[in-house]
Scaffold this motif. Structure first.
Motif, PDB file in Angstrom:
ATOM      1  N   LEU A 115      62.865  39.092  19.698  1.00 45.63           N
ATOM      2  CA  LEU A 115      62.313  38.614  18.429  1.00 45.63           C
ATOM      3  C   LEU A 115      60.916  38.028  18.629  1.00 45.63           C
ATOM      4  N   ALA A 116      60.741  37.257  19.707  1.00 43.75           N
ATOM      5  CA  ALA A 116      59.435  36.644  19.967  1.00 43.75           C
ATOM      6  C   ALA A 116      58.377  37.708  20.241  1.00 43.75           C
ATOM      7  N   ALA A 117      58.726  38.731  21.037  1.00 45.35           N
ATOM      8  CA  ALA A 117      57.763  39.803  21.315  1.00 45.35           C
ATOM      9  C   ALA A 117      57.366  40.523  20.042  1.00 45.35           C
ATOM     10  N   SER A 118      58.327  40.702  19.123  1.00 50.43           N
ATOM     11  CA  SER A 118      57.998  41.380  17.864  1.00 50.43           C
ATOM     12  C   SER A 118      57.082  40.529  16.993  1.00 50.43           C
ATOM     13  N   ARG A 119      57.209  39.200  17.075  1.00 53.49           N
ATOM     14  CA  ARG A 119      56.304  38.340  16.309  1.00 53.49           C
ATOM     15  C   ARG A 119      54.900  38.361  16.903  1.00 53.49           C
ATOM     16  N   MET A 120      54.826  38.471  18.237  1.00 53.66           N
ATOM     17  CA  MET A 120      53.528  38.426  18.915  1.00 53.66           C
ATOM     18  C   MET A 120      52.865  39.800  18.998  1.00 53.66           C
ATOM     19  N   GLY A 121      53.656  40.848  18.814  1.00 50.84           N
ATOM     20  CA  GLY A 121      53.105  42.186  19.002  1.00 50.84           C
ATOM     21  C   GLY A 121      52.909  42.529  20.464  1.00 50.84           C
ATOM     22  N   TRP A 122      53.740  41.968  21.317  1.00 54.67           N
ATOM     23  CA  TRP A 122      53.650  42.205  22.755  1.00 54.67           C
ATOM     24  C   TRP A 122      54.707  43.198  23.203  1.00 54.67           C
ATOM     25  N   GLY A 123      54.341  44.091  24.105  1.00 49.57           N
ATOM     26  CA  GLY A 123      55.320  44.979  24.730  1.00 49.57           C
ATOM     27  C   GLY A 123      56.065  44.228  25.819  1.00 49.57           C
ATOM     28  N   LEU A 124      57.388  44.195  25.723  1.00 50.09           N
ATOM     29  CA  LEU A 124      58.173  43.422  26.680  1.00 50.09           C
ATOM     30  C   LEU A 124      57.984  43.897  28.119  1.00 50.09           C
ATOM     31  N   GLU A 125      57.653  45.176  28.296  1.00 47.68           N
ATOM     32  CA  GLU A 125      57.505  45.680  29.657  1.00 47.68           C
ATOM     33  C   GLU A 125      56.316  45.056  30.382  1.00 47.68           C
ATOM     34  N   GLY A 126      55.385  44.457  29.631  1.00 52.26           N
ATOM     35  CA  GLY A 126      54.213  43.841  30.254  1.00 52.26           C
ATOM     36  C   GLY A 126      54.213  42.326  30.174  1.00 52.26           C
ATOM     37  N   LEU A 128      56.180  38.557  31.200  1.00 49.65           N
ATOM     38  CA  LEU A 128      57.152  37.833  32.009  1.00 49.65           C
ATOM     39  C   LEU A 128      58.077  37.040  31.097  1.00 49.65           C
ATOM     40  N   CYS A 129      59.384  37.191  31.251  1.00 49.86           N
ATOM     41  CA  CYS A 129      60.367  36.474  30.433  1.00 49.86           C
ATOM     42  C   CYS A 129      61.142  35.522  31.325  1.00 49.86           C
ATOM     43  N   VAL A 150      53.543  35.122  28.979  1.00 47.75           N
ATOM     44  CA  VAL A 150      54.877  34.645  29.338  1.00 47.75           C
ATOM     45  C   VAL A 150      55.647  34.304  28.070  1.00 47.75           C
ATOM     46  N   LEU A 151      56.905  34.734  28.007  1.00 44.65           N
ATOM     47  CA  LEU A 151      57.844  34.293  26.980  1.00 44.65           C
ATOM     48  C   LEU A 151      58.909  33.458  27.679  1.00 44.65           C
ATOM     49  N   LEU A 152      59.146  32.247  27.183  1.00 48.17           N
ATOM     50  CA  LEU A 152      60.114  31.385  27.838  1.00 48.17           C
ATOM     51  C   LEU A 152      60.912  30.588  26.827  1.00 48.17           C
ATOM     52  N   THR A 153      62.144  30.296  27.203  1.00 46.37           N
ATOM     53  CA  THR A 153      62.992  29.443  26.386  1.00 46.37           C
ATOM     54  C   THR A 153      62.946  28.026  26.950  1.00 46.37           C
ATOM     55  N   LEU A 206      64.410  27.220  20.418  1.00 44.97           N
ATOM     56  CA  LEU A 206      63.010  27.653  20.355  1.00 44.97           C
ATOM     57  C   LEU A 206      62.633  28.497  21.559  1.00 44.97           C
ATOM     58  N   CYS A 207      61.603  29.287  21.338  1.00 43.48           N
ATOM     59  CA  CYS A 207      61.028  30.159  22.356  1.00 43.48           C
ATOM     60  C   CYS A 207      59.522  29.965  22.283  1.00 43.48           C
ATOM     61  N   VAL A 208      58.860  29.998  23.430  1.00 48.33           N
ATOM     62  CA  VAL A 208      57.417  29.781  23.482  1.00 48.33           C
ATOM     63  C   VAL A 208      56.750  30.998  24.103  1.00 48.33           C
TER      64      VAL A 208
END
Length: 403
Positions: A115-126, A128-129, A150-153, A206-208
């Motif tokens: 969900l966070a990647a879709s809000r940011m428009g980021w490809g998850l393959e590139g 770090l989670c 970076v996406l982090l909880t 939350l996710c950052v």
């Protein structure tokens, strides 16, 4: 199978629940909830169920305390609620370890990182989670470098300010932080700010999303990091020798290291930085150095380092068997004999010697066991009157062998 399936189905279903509650679930997940006799989950998730669904049992804290009550429900239709995808840093991984394959099934929802990647428009393959909701924020440190995404909880809303402090202290206060609360639900809220200006009240879950920026020092990716990354009283394998030693240790996926005579922990820390699947135990006879190893490991994001205070070989009894052993100090005939007698065939052993006595031990061992001997002689430039000259370091003899 330790639990009996009901009508050919697993007795346990793990359902990934989003912030929009049960109404947003796909048909299979709704059917599992409607058929359940018991639903277990955090109070926040139980509050999202529809009226008329099975009685809820609040999952206790700490999480491990909920395993025995769950297993006592074998033979009934049970649903466990988890956030989003239960197998992304979630409850599913823990539960699966306690169950036979035929006892359970999982019906995941969208993970918070998706969900966070879709809000940011980021490809998850590139990107770090990192799941830091139950882990120290220091695990972020090895990944802080300008341009990193970076996406982090995080554990809770208060942890946002702690995260901002970590970034500022490391010199990355200019990083763009996007705090996303309750993604996918009616309470969804998104706040974007530089880390050094990030403030406010934030609510779990939350996710950052981080876009790292700033003049802070990035931890190099190659072994042989600078000596100034490690706090030390001088008892440390120095950078060039450390790089050659890590090359000889040759970490491979999932291996466990014994670092005997850990000193500052620099060898075992660099071992752990090589890959998240690696583990290590540092054995150090001096309590102050053992404490320093723990501090270095925590600060550099590898708090999984196990540090044992004690003298080898006595302190080695009962430890997890190693795949690789490094002896950086304190090698004598008794310790070498213990290692040769006790280590399993196929264990790799690397030992460094700086004294003539230890060098003689390694020469004799290489005559018995084979392996490779390497003599490392280094020199650094230093002032010599009005000019410069070479100042040699003590030579190091390194023996590496597969037992």
């Amino acid at each position: 199978m330790s639990g009996e399936a009901i009508m050919g189905d697993p007795w346990l279903t793990i359902v990934g629940l989003g912030e929009d509650g049960a109404e947003g679930l796909p048909p299979a997940s709704l059917a599992a909830l409607d058929a359940a006799e018991v639903v277990m989950g955090p109070p926040r998730h139980l509050a999202l169920l529809r009226e008329g669904q099975a009685r809820g049992i609040a999952w206790p804290v700490p999480f491990a305390d909920g395993i025995p009550p769950l297993l006592a429900l074998r033979g009934r239709r049970v649903v466990v609620l988890a956030s989003g995808d239960p197998f992304w840093c979630g409850a599913g991984t823990v539960l699966a370890r306690h169950l036979d394959p035929g006892e359970w099934r999982a019906l995941p929802g969208p993970s918070c990182v998706s969900l966070a990647a879709s809000r940011m428009g980021w490809g998850l393959e590139g990107v770090l989670c990192l799941g830091l909701h139950a882990a120290p924020l220091s695990r972020l440190r090895p990944h802080l470098a300008p341009g990193a995404r970076v996406l982090l909880t995080l554990r809770d809303g208060d942890a946002v300010a702690v995260l901002a402090g970590v970034l500022c202290e490391a010199g990355f206060g200019a990083s763009q932080a996007t705090v996303m609360e309750a993604l996918g639900g009616p309470r969804e809220r998104i706040t974007t700010s530089r880390a050094d200006a990030l403030h406010g009240n934030f609510a779990h879950p939350l996710c950052v999303a981080l876009e790292v920026a700033g003049p802070g020092a990035a931890l190099p990716l190659a072994s042989g990091r600078g000596d100034d990354w490690f706090e030390s009283d001088g008892q440390m394998t120095k950078r060039p020798v450390r790089a050659l030693t890590l090359s000889a240790l040759a970490p491979r996926l999932g291996e466990h290291l014994w670092d005997i005579g850990g000193g500052s922990g620099s060898i075992s820390i660099e071992w752990l930085l090589s890959h998240p699947s690696l583990s290590a135990t540092a054995i150090e006879s001096r309590a102050d150095r053992a404490d320093r190893s723990r501090g270095n490991a925590s600060r550099l994001g590898v708090d999984r380092l196990q540090v044992v205070t004690g003298a080898a070989p006595q302190a080695l009894d009962g430890l997890q068997a190693p795949d690789v052993v490094f002896v950086g100090g304190g090698l004598d005939a008794a310790l070498l004999g213990w290692l040769e007698a006790r280590l399993a065939p196929g264990t790799r052993l690397v030992a460094n010697a700086v004294t003539l006595e230890t060098e003689a031990l390694l020469l004799a061992a290489q005559g018995r066991r084979g392996g490779d001997l390497l003599r490392i002689e280094l020199a650094t430039s230093a002032p010599l009157g009005p000019r410069r000259g070479w100042t040699p370091s003590r030579p190091v003899v390194q023996w590496s062998v597969t037992l």
